[in-house]
Design a protein around this motif. Structure first.
Motif, PDB file in Angstrom:
ATOM      1  N   VAL A 128       0.855  -1.192   0.000  1.00  0.00           N
ATOM      2  CA  VAL A 128       0.000   0.000   0.000  1.00  0.00           C
ATOM      3  C   VAL A 128       0.891   1.241   0.000  1.00  0.00           C
ATOM      4  O   VAL A 128       1.767   1.378   0.849  1.00  0.00           O
ATOM      5  N   SER A 129       0.642   2.141  -0.961  1.00  0.00           N
ATOM      6  CA  SER A 129       1.424   3.375  -1.066  1.00  0.00           C
ATOM      7  C   SER A 129       0.612   4.554  -0.542  1.00  0.00           C
ATOM      8  O   SER A 129      -0.582   4.681  -0.818  1.00  0.00           O
ATOM      9  N   SER A 130       1.270   5.400   0.240  1.00  0.00           N
ATOM     10  CA  SER A 130       0.646   6.606   0.778  1.00  0.00           C
ATOM     11  C   SER A 130       1.738   7.639   0.997  1.00  0.00           C
ATOM     12  O   SER A 130       2.913   7.402   0.683  1.00  0.00           O
ATOM     13  N   SER A 131       1.381   8.784   1.557  1.00  0.00           N
ATOM     14  CA  SER A 131       2.378   9.808   1.855  1.00  0.00           C
ATOM     15  C   SER A 131       3.362   9.339   2.918  1.00  0.00           C
ATOM     16  O   SER A 131       4.443   9.930   3.077  1.00  0.00           O
ATOM     17  N   CYS A 132       2.994   8.280   3.652  1.00  0.00           N
ATOM     18  CA  CYS A 132       3.894   7.709   4.662  1.00  0.00           C
ATOM     19  C   CYS A 132       4.869   6.711   4.058  1.00  0.00           C
ATOM     20  O   CYS A 132       5.727   6.165   4.770  1.00  0.00           O
ATOM     21  N   GLY A 133       4.752   6.444   2.752  1.00  0.00           N
ATOM     22  CA  GLY A 133       5.623   5.478   2.094  1.00  0.00           C
ATOM     23  C   GLY A 133       4.845   4.274   1.610  1.00  0.00           C
ATOM     24  O   GLY A 133       3.618   4.221   1.702  1.00  0.00           O
ATOM     25  N   THR A 134       5.566   3.291   1.088  1.00  0.00           N
ATOM     26  CA  THR A 134       4.954   2.051   0.622  1.00  0.00           C
ATOM     27  C   THR A 134       5.295   0.944   1.612  1.00  0.00           C
ATOM     28  O   THR A 134       6.462   0.759   1.966  1.00  0.00           O
ATOM     29  N   MET A 135       4.261   0.247   2.055  1.00  0.00           N
ATOM     30  CA  MET A 135       4.482  -0.781   3.075  1.00  0.00           C
ATOM     31  C   MET A 135       3.486  -1.916   2.881  1.00  0.00           C
ATOM     32  O   MET A 135       2.387  -1.714   2.379  1.00  0.00           O
ATOM     33  N   PRO A 136       3.888  -3.149   3.266  1.00  0.00           N
ATOM     34  CA  PRO A 136       2.955  -4.277   3.196  1.00  0.00           C
ATOM     35  C   PRO A 136       1.948  -4.200   4.332  1.00  0.00           C
ATOM     36  O   PRO A 136       2.313  -4.019   5.500  1.00  0.00           O
ATOM     37  N   LEU A 137       0.655  -4.353   3.991  1.00  0.00           N
ATOM     38  CA  LEU A 137      -0.403  -4.230   4.986  1.00  0.00           C
ATOM     39  C   LEU A 137      -1.506  -5.252   4.705  1.00  0.00           C
ATOM     40  O   LEU A 137      -1.669  -5.705   3.569  1.00  0.00           O
ATOM     41  N   PRO A 138      -2.281  -5.617   5.725  1.00  0.00           N
ATOM     42  CA  PRO A 138      -3.380  -6.561   5.518  1.00  0.00           C
ATOM     43  C   PRO A 138      -4.547  -5.898   4.811  1.00  0.00           C
ATOM     44  O   PRO A 138      -4.690  -4.672   4.800  1.00  0.00           O
ATOM     45  N   ARG A 139      -5.403  -6.703   4.223  1.00  0.00           N
ATOM     46  CA  ARG A 139      -6.640  -6.192   3.656  1.00  0.00           C
ATOM     47  C   ARG A 139      -7.571  -5.725   4.771  1.00  0.00           C
ATOM     48  O   ARG A 139      -7.453  -6.164   5.918  1.00  0.00           O
ATOM     49  N   VAL A 140      -8.466  -4.831   4.437  1.00  0.00           N
ATOM     50  CA  VAL A 140      -9.463  -4.389   5.409  1.00  0.00           C
ATOM     51  C   VAL A 140     -10.311  -5.591   5.835  1.00  0.00           C
ATOM     52  O   VAL A 140     -10.730  -6.402   5.002  1.00  0.00           O
ATOM     53  N   LEU A 141     -10.545  -5.725   7.139  1.00  0.00           N
ATOM     54  CA  LEU A 141     -11.297  -6.824   7.735  1.00  0.00           C
ATOM     55  C   LEU A 141     -10.597  -8.169   7.603  1.00  0.00           C
ATOM     56  O   LEU A 141     -11.232  -9.230   7.619  1.00  0.00           O
ATOM     57  N   ILE A 197     -20.858 -13.404   6.628  1.00  0.00           N
ATOM     58  CA  ILE A 197     -21.384 -12.097   6.264  1.00  0.00           C
ATOM     59  C   ILE A 197     -20.720 -11.642   4.967  1.00  0.00           C
ATOM     60  O   ILE A 197     -19.490 -11.635   4.857  1.00  0.00           O
ATOM     61  N   ARG A 198     -21.529 -11.279   3.979  1.00  0.00           N
ATOM     62  CA  ARG A 198     -20.994 -10.762   2.720  1.00  0.00           C
ATOM     63  C   ARG A 198     -20.753  -9.266   2.862  1.00  0.00           C
ATOM     64  O   ARG A 198     -21.664  -8.512   3.192  1.00  0.00           O
ATOM     65  N   ILE A 199     -19.533  -8.846   2.626  1.00  0.00           N
ATOM     66  CA  ILE A 199     -19.113  -7.465   2.862  1.00  0.00           C
ATOM     67  C   ILE A 199     -19.155  -6.667   1.570  1.00  0.00           C
ATOM     68  O   ILE A 199     -18.626  -7.111   0.540  1.00  0.00           O
ATOM     69  N   THR A 200     -19.778  -5.501   1.608  1.00  0.00           N
ATOM     70  CA  THR A 200     -19.751  -4.596   0.459  1.00  0.00           C
ATOM     71  C   THR A 200     -18.587  -3.614   0.619  1.00  0.00           C
ATOM     72  O   THR A 200     -18.008  -3.467   1.702  1.00  0.00           O
ATOM     73  N   GLU A 201     -18.261  -2.952  -0.465  1.00  0.00           N
ATOM     74  CA  GLU A 201     -17.171  -1.983  -0.417  1.00  0.00           C
ATOM     75  C   GLU A 201     -17.482  -0.848   0.556  1.00  0.00           C
ATOM     76  O   GLU A 201     -16.598  -0.398   1.305  1.00  0.00           O
ATOM     77  N   LYS A 202     -18.726  -0.392   0.590  1.00  0.00           N
ATOM     78  CA  LYS A 202     -19.119   0.671   1.516  1.00  0.00           C
ATOM     79  C   LYS A 202     -18.976   0.221   2.969  1.00  0.00           C
ATOM     80  O   LYS A 202     -18.543   0.993   3.833  1.00  0.00           O
ATOM     81  N   GLU A 203     -19.358  -1.021   3.267  1.00  0.00           N
ATOM     82  CA  GLU A 203     -19.204  -1.530   4.624  1.00  0.00           C
ATOM     83  C   GLU A 203     -17.728  -1.613   5.008  1.00  0.00           C
ATOM     84  O   GLU A 203     -17.352  -1.298   6.141  1.00  0.00           O
ATOM     85  N   ALA A 204     -16.894  -2.026   4.057  1.00  0.00           N
ATOM     86  CA  ALA A 204     -15.456  -2.080   4.329  1.00  0.00           C
ATOM     87  C   ALA A 204     -14.915  -0.686   4.637  1.00  0.00           C
ATOM     88  O   ALA A 204     -14.097  -0.509   5.555  1.00  0.00           O
ATOM     89  N   GLU A 205     -15.377   0.317   3.893  1.00  0.00           N
ATOM     90  CA  GLU A 205     -14.929   1.687   4.147  1.00  0.00           C
ATOM     91  C   GLU A 205     -15.310   2.138   5.554  1.00  0.00           C
ATOM     92  O   GLU A 205     -14.526   2.795   6.246  1.00  0.00           O
TER      93      GLU A 205
END
Length: 311
Positions: free
Chosen positions: A140-153, A195-203
């Motif tokens: 995942v790339s952000s202003s803090c740099g690029t780092m390995p991170l887990p998926r949401v949930l 539970i089926r997760i939608t993109e909005k729920e993940a956000e």
């Protein structure tokens, strides 16, 4: 107050609460009167750097995990400091249980592909692995740099134990694995689908998870976090577990299902016993019918005693 920071003594007469900011361990009567405290900030015997979990074993010995120094510290019921010992494997969490010379907790292991949480049981410096739960990570790339991170949930080990059984959730089904020692003795199931997760729920869940720092410190929106990290599309219907002294398993429905907490109670031998709705969930048991819970308020949180009222 965190779940792992509350425990009850073997006689069900004292409540122990970790004050992580102190840091210190406080002892209360069931009526809420403070009767003692141990520990303080420091690096010496009986002192804390980062206490994160407390439990009481069957002999009444109080154990506290100092995660920063990877130590187990112990006191007797009279608040006399006993010893501190090095953890054979660093503590990751969640959860900590002490029972008959053995300790149960979760360790974490990172590699190039992702991260694995493992529930372990340690005895006399040796340990055995009971449950493993892997997480696939992405860059995942952000202003803090690029780092390995887990998926949401991303799934974590959800577990709890009493003096006899250790119970864990099999992701993402409503299936509970029941272990006695390191042997599987039962599998408890309910006909409740993932539970089926939608993109909005993940956000909506970004702020409550380990990726919240991306919005708080790195300038990303919740939608950008979900697009960059991805999300788990099927979540377990269970997000909390407790095991009471009567060998009953309490489960709480995943918060994504909405509404008041749906608590289901199952017997290891007889399966589903019934359901109830309550605004809290057990963190420690005084008996099979009375438990401690952490209640959230506008001014903070409190440790409360709840009981099951039978009609």
């Amino acid at each position: 107050v965190e779940d792992d920071g509350v425990a009850v003594d073997v006689a069900g007469e004292r409540i122990y609460v970790l004050d992580e900011l102190g840091p210190r361990l406080l002892a209360f009567t069931l009526e809420g009167a403070l009767i003692g405290e141990v520990g303080r900030q420091g690096e010496g015997p009986g002192e804390f750097e980062m206490p994160v979990a407390v439990d009481v074993d069957s002999l009444g010995v109080v154990w506290v995990v100092d995660a920063s120094r990877s130590l187990l510290l112990s006191w007797d019921r009279q608040a006399r400091f006993l010893d501190q010992e090095r953890l054979s494997v660093p503590y990751w969490g969640p959860g900590f249980k002490a029972s008959q010379g053995a300790f149960l907790y979760v360790r974490g292991d990172e590699d190039r592909q992702g991260f694995t949480e493992t529930l372990i049981q340690t005895t006399d410096g040796a340990y055995s692995e009971l449950i493993r739960q892997g997480q696939e990570w992405v860059a995942v790339s952000s202003s803090c740099g690029t780092m390995p991170l887990p998926r949401v949930l991303a799934p974590s080990v959800i577990w709890n134990a009493n003096a006899r059984y250790t119970v864990s959730v099999t992701w993402p089904e409503y299936t509970l694995r029941v272990l006695e020692g390191d042997s599987l003795v039962a599998s408890l199931k309910r006909g409740i689908p993932p539970i089926r997760i939608t993109e909005k729920e993940a956000e909506s869940m970004v702020g409550a998870g380990p990726l919240s720092f991306l919005t708080e410190s790195c300038g990303m929106t919740e939608a950008e976090v979900v697009r960059a990290a991805g999300f788990v599309e099927a979540a377990s219907p269970i997000d909390r577990l407790a095991v009471d002294p009567l060998d009953r398993v309490w489960t709480r429905s995943n918060a994504l299902m909405g509404g008041p907490n749906l608590i289901e109670i199952l017997s290891v031998e007889r399966g589903y016993l019934g359901s109830l709705r309550a605004p809290v969930f057990p963190v420690a048991f005084l008996s099979g019918e009375r438990f401690l819970a952490i209640a959230d308020h506008e001014w903070g949180s409190s440790v409360e005693i709840w009981s099951i009222q039978r009609e």
